[in-house]
Design a protein around this motif. Sequence first.
Motif: not given
Length: 158
Positions: A42-43, A61-62, A70-72, A76-77
């Motif tokens: 997350e960081i 994501g890249d 996964a990036a999305s 969101g989190k």
Amino acid sequence: MNSKAESIKVLTSRLMRIINKHSRIEELPIRTGKNTGLTAKEIHCLNAIGQQKGINIKTIGDVLGVTKSAASQMVGKLEKKGFVKKEKALDNDKEILTYLTAEGWNAFNAHKEFHERHLETLVKQLDEFPDTQLAVTAAILAAVETVVDNRIAELFGD
């Protein structure tokens, strides 16, 4: 097995141990200033957003080497935790741009200081190696990364 193959086997075994140790670190919640409960993943996502204000999900994501999905999910989190805000791009309703909140900037800056301290330690540790050896090591790791990328493409079709 020849000595070169043995050396490569030793190298990959050590690299695997480092990857496994790093994976353990990535999953543990760490402190960023007064904040707790953020994983290293997350960081690193916050770091990507902080370095490129208004970065879109695909680019995150890249940068992180993960899928757009996964990036999305990660964004969101982070949005639910109050570290990130999302906005639609002005010129494209489908594109989501991301920005750090004040709390996100606090975590970003704490992470930056953390990395600066650890980079300083690593530089001291590797100071005995000449630049040419470090360049060769970087080239070796680039070759290993290419093999891993090819394996991912073969296994997952990415």
